[in-house]
Design an enzyme around this catalytic site. Structure first.
Site, PDB file in Angstrom:
ATOM      1  N   SER A   1       0.869  -1.188   0.000  1.00 26.43           N
ATOM      2  CA  SER A   1       0.000   0.000   0.000  1.00 26.43           C
ATOM      3  C   SER A   1       0.898   1.227   0.000  1.00 26.43           C
ATOM      4  O   SER A   1       2.093   1.133   0.343  1.00 26.43           O
ATOM      5  CB  SER A   1      -0.833  -0.034   1.292  1.00 26.43           C
TER       6      SER A   1
ATOM      7  N   TYR B   1      -1.753  -2.004  10.292  1.00 25.63           N
ATOM      8  CA  TYR B   1      -1.799  -1.786   8.841  1.00 25.63           C
ATOM      9  C   TYR B   1      -0.417  -1.384   8.331  1.00 25.63           C
ATOM     10  O   TYR B   1       0.091  -1.923   7.348  1.00 25.63           O
ATOM     11  CB  TYR B   1      -2.864  -0.739   8.464  1.00 25.63           C
TER      12      TYR B   1
ATOM     13  N   LYS C   1       1.885  -3.841   5.919  1.00 24.56           N
ATOM     14  CA  LYS C   1       2.211  -3.355   4.574  1.00 24.56           C
ATOM     15  C   LYS C   1       3.721  -3.141   4.405  1.00 24.56           C
ATOM     16  O   LYS C   1       4.267  -3.346   3.322  1.00 24.56           O
ATOM     17  CB  LYS C   1       1.421  -2.079   4.275  1.00 24.56           C
TER      18      LYS C   1
ATOM     19  N   ILE D   1      -8.604   3.874  -3.227  1.00 27.07           N
ATOM     20  CA  ILE D   1      -9.479   3.689  -4.398  1.00 27.07           C
ATOM     21  C   ILE D   1     -10.847   4.312  -4.110  1.00 27.07           C
ATOM     22  O   ILE D   1     -11.364   4.190  -2.989  1.00 27.07           O
ATOM     23  CB  ILE D   1      -9.656   2.181  -4.665  1.00 27.07           C
TER      24      ILE D   1
HETATM   25  N1  LIG Z   1      -9.001  -0.733  -0.955  1.00 27.66           N
HETATM   26  C1  LIG Z   1      -7.986   0.137  -1.031  1.00 27.66           C
HETATM   27  O1  LIG Z   1      -8.180   1.364  -1.218  1.00 27.66           O
HETATM   28  C2  LIG Z   1      -6.558  -0.351  -0.909  1.00 27.66           C
HETATM   29  C3  LIG Z   1      -5.510   0.557  -1.061  1.00 27.66           C
HETATM   30  C4  LIG Z   1      -4.195   0.099  -0.948  1.00 27.66           C
HETATM   31  C5  LIG Z   1      -3.947  -1.236  -0.691  1.00 27.66           C
HETATM   32  N2  LIG Z   1      -4.992  -2.094  -0.538  1.00 27.66           N
HETATM   33  C6  LIG Z   1      -4.681  -3.496  -0.249  1.00 27.66           C
HETATM   34  O2  LIG Z   1      -5.328  -4.303  -1.215  1.00 27.66           O
HETATM   35  C7  LIG Z   1      -5.684  -5.543  -0.623  1.00 27.66           C
HETATM   36  C8  LIG Z   1      -7.160  -5.812  -0.844  1.00 27.66           C
HETATM   37  O3  LIG Z   1      -7.898  -4.756  -0.243  1.00 27.66           O
HETATM   38  P1  LIG Z   1      -9.485  -4.695  -0.381  1.00 27.66           P
HETATM   39  O4  LIG Z   1      -9.869  -3.279  -0.267  1.00 27.66           O
HETATM   40  O5  LIG Z   1      -9.920  -5.475  -1.564  1.00 27.66           O
HETATM   41  O6  LIG Z   1      -9.936  -5.455   0.948  1.00 27.66           O
HETATM   42  P2  LIG Z   1     -11.245  -6.320   1.202  1.00 27.66           P
HETATM   43  O7  LIG Z   1     -11.461  -6.311   2.668  1.00 27.66           O
HETATM   44  O8  LIG Z   1     -12.355  -5.864   0.308  1.00 27.66           O
HETATM   45  O9  LIG Z   1     -10.814  -7.772   0.726  1.00 27.66           O
HETATM   46  C9  LIG Z   1     -10.044  -8.623   1.507  1.00 27.66           C
HETATM   47  C10 LIG Z   1     -10.514 -10.034   1.212  1.00 27.66           C
HETATM   48  O10 LIG Z   1      -9.667 -10.921   1.940  1.00 27.66           O
HETATM   49  C11 LIG Z   1     -10.471 -11.973   2.432  1.00 27.66           C
HETATM   50  N3  LIG Z   1      -9.816 -12.560   3.596  1.00 27.66           N
HETATM   51  C12 LIG Z   1      -9.581 -11.964   4.788  1.00 27.66           C
HETATM   52  N4  LIG Z   1      -8.981 -12.817   5.622  1.00 27.66           N
HETATM   53  C13 LIG Z   1      -8.821 -13.986   4.935  1.00 27.66           C
HETATM   54  C14 LIG Z   1      -8.266 -15.241   5.270  1.00 27.66           C
HETATM   55  N5  LIG Z   1      -7.748 -15.489   6.486  1.00 27.66           N
HETATM   56  N6  LIG Z   1      -8.271 -16.215   4.335  1.00 27.66           N
HETATM   57  C15 LIG Z   1      -8.813 -15.991   3.102  1.00 27.66           C
HETATM   58  N7  LIG Z   1      -9.353 -14.809   2.747  1.00 27.66           N
HETATM   59  C16 LIG Z   1      -9.355 -13.812   3.644  1.00 27.66           C
HETATM   60  C17 LIG Z   1     -11.798 -11.319   2.784  1.00 27.66           C
HETATM   61  O11 LIG Z   1     -12.852 -12.258   2.829  1.00 27.66           O
HETATM   62  C18 LIG Z   1     -11.947 -10.297   1.669  1.00 27.66           C
HETATM   63  O12 LIG Z   1     -12.718 -10.808   0.587  1.00 27.66           O
HETATM   64  C19 LIG Z   1      -5.296  -5.448   0.847  1.00 27.66           C
HETATM   65  O13 LIG Z   1      -4.036  -6.025   1.031  1.00 27.66           O
HETATM   66  C20 LIG Z   1      -5.217  -3.956   1.079  1.00 27.66           C
HETATM   67  O14 LIG Z   1      -4.373  -3.630   2.130  1.00 27.66           O
HETATM   68  C21 LIG Z   1      -6.284  -1.695  -0.650  1.00 27.66           C
END
Ligand SMILES: NC(=O)c1ccc[n+]([C@@H]2O[C@H](COP(=O)([O-])OP(=O)(O)OC[C@H]3O[C@@H](n4cnc5c(N)ncnc54)[C@H](O)[C@@H]3O)[C@@H](O)[C@H]2O)c1
Length: 273
Positions: free
Chosen positions: A156, A185, A189, A217
């Protein structure tokens, strides 16, 4: 010398942890659009089943769904045995994390460093770091032994810089009651950047490992939050959900065949300030 085929992912399985989450879904669609078979590892079975159907109708690709907990090595080994019955594993995207949306989850005082519980610490570190390590161990070792492959860790912008806690500030609340992005977090990261460098140099001849550091996002955030966060970003806006797919396909495919151990920011320029 140059051909579009360098981005081609056909005939390979590409594992996406947290594949049916907000960003994971976009990763899976991008993989399928370039001919790869997305392998969705996610606790959320119903969301994964819906995604499976979407991918089939939009890309004519049969994804696979495994509703498992990625912190269980035993379950990962069963998945490995199952996938390799039909497809070679060519890529892994370590994407799953507990991703608290501070403005929405009412984390408030419990997210603060002073009050942060060991229970939340364990859960966050387990999914984000232990899960990524185990997937690297199980699927990375396999790819290294057989056809080789590419691992992409999803960090991130907050793996590069500290969260600016004032972005989450709520009017008329004492400092001690203000919600914050949890300490875990930043740790998860940043840890993924370490895992990237370690992995990139551990199996250097057959496995490449790189790290994407996405910025925030657009996802129905409040206008007041958007005003504050966009002022931190040279492009003046958050990302759209489909703006990370190009980089992911580049890193998974042979288009990036000489790239290994890179930490790539895609954040509208936020980390340049
Ligand atoms: N959304 C953003 O703006 C953003 C920005 C920068 C980085 N990220 C990174 O992108 C990645 C995805 O983020 P997101 O927004 O899609 O999050 P999200 O919470 O929508 O998705 C995470 C998914 O991981 C699954 N999960 C959680 N624990 C689990 C486990 N033990 N086993 C299997 N599945 C598991 C959940 O069911 C969920 O579907 C993360 O690493 C996040 O840090 C997101």
């Amino acid at each position: 010398m140059f051909s579009k085929s360098i981005f081609d992912l056909t005939h390979g399985a590409y594992i996406v942890t947290g594949g049916s989450g907000f960003l994971g879904r976009a990763h899976c669609h991008a993989i399928a659009a370039f001919g790869g078979t997305p392998i969705i590892l996610d606790l959320n079975k119903s969301a994964s089943d819906i995604l499976l159907e979407e991918i089939k109708s939009e890309h004519d690709v049969r994804a696979q769904v495994y509703p498992i907990d990625i912190t269980s090595k035993e379950e990962l080994l069963k998945v490995l045995a199952e996938i390799t019955k039909s497809l070679p594993i060519k890529g892994l995207v370590n994407n799953a994390a507990r991703n608290p949306v501070v403005s929405r989850t009412g984390l408030e005082t419990s997210s603060r460093l002073e009050n942060f519980s060991l229970e939340d610490w364990d859960k966050d570190i387990n999914v984000g770091l232990k899960g990524s390590f185990l997937c690297t161990q199980v699927f990375g070792s396999h790819m290294n032994e057989f056809q080789g492959g590419s691992i992409v860790n999803i960090s991130s912008d907050l793996g590069i810089i500290a969260p600016k806690q004032s972005l989450y500030k709520i009017e008329n609340k004492n400092e001690s009651e203000q919600p914050v992005k949890p300490v875990t977090y930043s740790i998860v990261k940043t840890g993924l950047i370490g895992l990237t460098r370690y992995t990139a140099s551990y199996w250097p001849t057959k496995i490449r490992c790189n790290c994407l550091c996405p910025g925030g996002i657009e996802n129905n955030q409040s206008q007041s939050f958007l005003n504050k966060v966009c002022a931190e970003i040279p492009l003046g806006r958050l990302a759209k959900l489909d703006e990370y797919g190009g980089a992911l396909i580049f890193l998974l495919s042979s288009a990036s065949s000489y790239m290994n151990g890179a930490i790539i920011s895609i954040d509208g320029g936020r980390t340049t300030w």
